[in-house]
Scaffold this active site. Structure first.
Site, PDB file in Angstrom:
ATOM      1  N   ARG A 263      45.487  39.461  42.418  1.00 37.58           N
ATOM      2  CA  ARG A 263      46.547  40.180  41.729  1.00 37.58           C
ATOM      3  C   ARG A 263      47.886  39.843  42.385  1.00 37.58           C
ATOM      4  O   ARG A 263      47.948  39.409  43.542  1.00 37.58           O
ATOM      5  CB  ARG A 263      46.315  41.685  41.787  1.00 37.58           C
ATOM      6  CG  ARG A 263      45.043  42.163  41.083  1.00 37.58           C
ATOM      7  CD  ARG A 263      44.947  43.678  41.151  1.00 37.58           C
ATOM      8  NE  ARG A 263      43.807  44.200  40.400  1.00 37.58           N
ATOM      9  CZ  ARG A 263      42.609  44.445  40.930  1.00 37.58           C
ATOM     10  NH1 ARG A 263      42.411  44.227  42.227  1.00 37.58           N
ATOM     11  NH2 ARG A 263      41.623  44.913  40.189  1.00 37.58           N
ATOM     12  N   LYS A 288      44.924  48.579  44.091  1.00 39.21           N
ATOM     13  CA  LYS A 288      44.760  49.294  42.821  1.00 39.21           C
ATOM     14  C   LYS A 288      43.440  50.039  42.756  1.00 39.21           C
ATOM     15  O   LYS A 288      43.382  51.173  42.256  1.00 39.21           O
ATOM     16  CB  LYS A 288      44.872  48.287  41.673  1.00 39.21           C
ATOM     17  CG  LYS A 288      44.739  48.901  40.295  1.00 39.21           C
ATOM     18  CD  LYS A 288      44.937  47.860  39.221  1.00 39.21           C
ATOM     19  CE  LYS A 288      44.804  48.488  37.837  1.00 39.21           C
ATOM     20  NZ  LYS A 288      45.006  47.492  36.763  1.00 39.21           N
ATOM     21  N   HIS A 360      48.825  37.072  35.358  1.00 43.20           N
ATOM     22  CA  HIS A 360      47.496  37.535  34.946  1.00 43.20           C
ATOM     23  C   HIS A 360      46.754  36.462  34.146  1.00 43.20           C
ATOM     24  O   HIS A 360      45.523  36.507  34.046  1.00 43.20           O
ATOM     25  CB  HIS A 360      47.618  38.821  34.123  1.00 43.20           C
ATOM     26  CG  HIS A 360      46.675  39.891  34.574  1.00 43.20           C
ATOM     27  ND1 HIS A 360      46.785  40.512  35.795  1.00 43.20           N
ATOM     28  CD2 HIS A 360      45.590  40.439  33.975  1.00 43.20           C
ATOM     29  CE1 HIS A 360      45.810  41.399  35.915  1.00 43.20           C
ATOM     30  NE2 HIS A 360      45.073  41.373  34.831  1.00 43.20           N
ATOM     31  N   ARG A 363      44.501  34.789  36.472  1.00 45.67           N
ATOM     32  CA  ARG A 363      43.357  35.658  36.783  1.00 45.67           C
ATOM     33  C   ARG A 363      42.323  35.599  35.664  1.00 45.67           C
ATOM     34  O   ARG A 363      41.115  35.516  35.919  1.00 45.67           O
ATOM     35  CB  ARG A 363      43.886  37.078  36.987  1.00 45.67           C
ATOM     36  CG  ARG A 363      42.871  38.102  37.460  1.00 45.67           C
ATOM     37  CD  ARG A 363      43.624  39.363  37.862  1.00 45.67           C
ATOM     38  NE  ARG A 363      42.759  40.509  37.968  1.00 45.67           N
ATOM     39  CZ  ARG A 363      42.092  40.850  39.058  1.00 45.67           C
ATOM     40  NH1 ARG A 363      42.146  40.089  40.126  1.00 45.67           N
ATOM     41  NH2 ARG A 363      41.350  41.931  39.091  1.00 45.67           N
ATOM     42  N   HIS A 386      37.057  44.458  40.287  1.00 50.40           N
ATOM     43  CA  HIS A 386      36.906  45.472  39.243  1.00 50.40           C
ATOM     44  C   HIS A 386      35.980  46.581  39.725  1.00 50.40           C
ATOM     45  O   HIS A 386      34.940  46.317  40.330  1.00 50.40           O
ATOM     46  CB  HIS A 386      36.313  44.852  37.974  1.00 50.40           C
ATOM     47  CG  HIS A 386      37.270  43.963  37.244  1.00 50.40           C
ATOM     48  ND1 HIS A 386      36.881  43.047  36.298  1.00 50.40           N
ATOM     49  CD2 HIS A 386      38.626  43.842  37.332  1.00 50.40           C
ATOM     50  CE1 HIS A 386      37.933  42.411  35.841  1.00 50.40           C
ATOM     51  NE2 HIS A 386      38.997  42.878  36.442  1.00 50.40           N
ATOM     52  N   TYR A 395      35.275  39.186  29.311  1.00 53.16           N
ATOM     53  CA  TYR A 395      35.206  37.739  29.477  1.00 53.16           C
ATOM     54  C   TYR A 395      33.952  37.141  28.842  1.00 53.16           C
ATOM     55  O   TYR A 395      33.835  35.924  28.751  1.00 53.16           O
ATOM     56  CB  TYR A 395      35.264  37.384  30.963  1.00 53.16           C
ATOM     57  CG  TYR A 395      36.558  37.840  31.591  1.00 53.16           C
ATOM     58  CD1 TYR A 395      37.764  37.209  31.285  1.00 53.16           C
ATOM     59  CD2 TYR A 395      36.595  38.934  32.454  1.00 53.16           C
ATOM     60  CE1 TYR A 395      38.952  37.647  31.828  1.00 53.16           C
ATOM     61  CE2 TYR A 395      37.781  39.367  33.010  1.00 53.16           C
ATOM     62  CZ  TYR A 395      38.963  38.719  32.687  1.00 53.16           C
ATOM     63  OH  TYR A 395      40.136  39.163  33.226  1.00 53.16           O
TER      64      TYR A 395
END
Length: 415
Positions: A263, A288, A360, A363, A386, A395
């Site tokens: 990130r 996060k 992003h 990513r 995650h 994905y």
């Protein structure tokens, strides 16, 4: 230190005997340590001398150099036709900041206590940090919508939560959501619901009013995540290579984004202590998701990092890996700076860009390549950090080969 900037003894003596003469040596040392060019340091010291002489002519002391006094001085300095301030004002912030640090002058006193709205926002921010444990970026986003909401409902007047109605809540959220696109429509919904739960927690709202926040219809995983092909990624990286310190820094950042899927905040605030060169690993601090994780440092990314640290990184006592490329050489003030570097790389490569493409995108590219090469959702979630596999499941739509095998024939088409 001033001798490294000015060569003439008479000039040095004049500056040291001026009204701010006792501070010019420290000012020169500070600016030299921050990497400023000699020409800029000379300008700042001359500005400090002119400001000190002006204070003396006005019958003021250094202790009188508050914000109002500085503003008076700047208003009296002539400007060029372009509107730019003359040299007598450029660089003034450095000497003023030095005086503040020494406590010999103070900033302007607040004219009035914080408003009732600001008091509530401060309490809400404390709740988000201490009770909900949200990351800085999330808190800032929630506070922005909370400020909009309070201004929308109460204006600049008193904040009386007892008069808040379900219609007020619904109207505001729908008004905010209608001007946003795709996943952005959910942002005001989540933020205002969080604010209302905080107000219920404080006892100023009845339980249940938070249910007045309308739900915004959005199909789960309706859109494909934006990603780069292998050829596009190679083009971006090749166009980013260079030999300047800034090129070396940006290339290392792009490799961390495109090889490890980090990130922007993780890259911006990566520290030298987070790199394990012996084992080839990076330690990602809790952010996060409040979870620490370890990523393998690939040979390419490791080589780019080492190259930047050896040949591109300015001398600094900071423990952050990446520093600004212009003096003062400080760490990035915000994670968005990494996103700007990523976006600039995409533009430089000449790729057709759609709205939202930036850091992003790299990513998404990492995750998509992992899925298409047989990695499990658990593997992808561990790399990306995650907390939920449902986040990673988006994905699956990019594994086109597997989707082709399970796709049903189109009704009415050839069997």
């Amino acid at each position: 230190m001033i001798e490294k900037v000015f060569s003439r003894p008479r000039v040095i003596a004049r500056l040291e005997q001026g009204p701010l003469g006792s501070y010019v040596q420290e000012l020169a040392a500070t600016l030299l340590s921050q990497g400023y060019a000699r020409s800029m340091i000379k300008l700042c010291i001359n500005t400090a001398d002119k400001f000190g002489c002006w204070l003396h002519r006005q019958g003021l002391t250094v202790g009188d150099a508050d914000d109002d006094t500085v503003e008076r001085y700047l208003n009296g300095v002539k400007r060029y036709r372009s509107g730019q301030q003359a040299k007598a004002a450029q660089g003034l912030t450095h000497i003023v900041g030095l005086l503040r640090r020494h406590g010999v002058s103070a900033g302007r006193e607040p004219l009035s206590p914080p408003s009732e709205a600001e008091t509530w926002l401060t309490r809400y921010d404390h709740h988000l940090k201490s009770v909900a444990g949200l990351a800085v970026g999330t808190r800032q986003n929630y506070l922005r919508y909370a400020r909009y909401f309070i201004t929308h409902r109460f204006g600049a007047g008193s904040v009386d939560w007892s008069v808040l109605t379900a219609q007020d809540i619904s109207d505001f959220v729908l008004e905010q959501a209608i001007v946003r696109k795709r996943a952005g429509r959910k942002a005001p919904v989540i933020a205002i619901r969080s604010l209302l739960r905080f107000l219920v927690f404080c006892g100023v709202l009845d339980t249940g009013l938070e249910g007045a926040v309308p739900k915004i219809r959005q199909w789960t995983h309706a859109a494909l995540p934006q990603r780069l092909t292998v050829q596009e990624l190679a083009l971006v990286l090749s166009s980013a290579k260079g030999e300047t310190p800034k090129d070396l820094r940006d290339y290392a950042i792009l490799l961390l984004l495109s090889w490890l899927g980090m990130r922007t905040r993780e890259v911006a605030y990566l520290r030298l202590d987070d790199i394990d060169w012996r084992e080839g690993r990076l330690f990602i601090r809790p952010g996060k998701t409040h979870q620490e994780r370890v990523l393998p440092l690939s040979q390419e990314a490791g080589a780019a990092l080492a190259d930047y640290l050896q040949r591109g990184r300015p001398r600094s006592t900071s423990r952050f890996v990446f520093l600004k490329s212009r003096p003062p050489f400080r760490p990035f003030a915000r994670a968005g700076a990494v996103g700007e570097i990523a976006h600039a790389a995409l533009v430089r490569a000449g790729l057709p860009l759609s709205p939202g493409m930036g850091a992003h995108t790299f990513r998404h590219t990492v995750a998509s390549e992992m899925v298409c090469h047989g990695a499990t959702f658990k593997d992808v979630a561990d790399v990306l950090g995650h907390r939920s596999l449902q986040t990673t499941a988006i994905y699956a739509k990019l594994d086109l080969n597997t989707l082709h095998e399970v796709a049903l024939p189109w009704p009415g088409g050839a069997s």
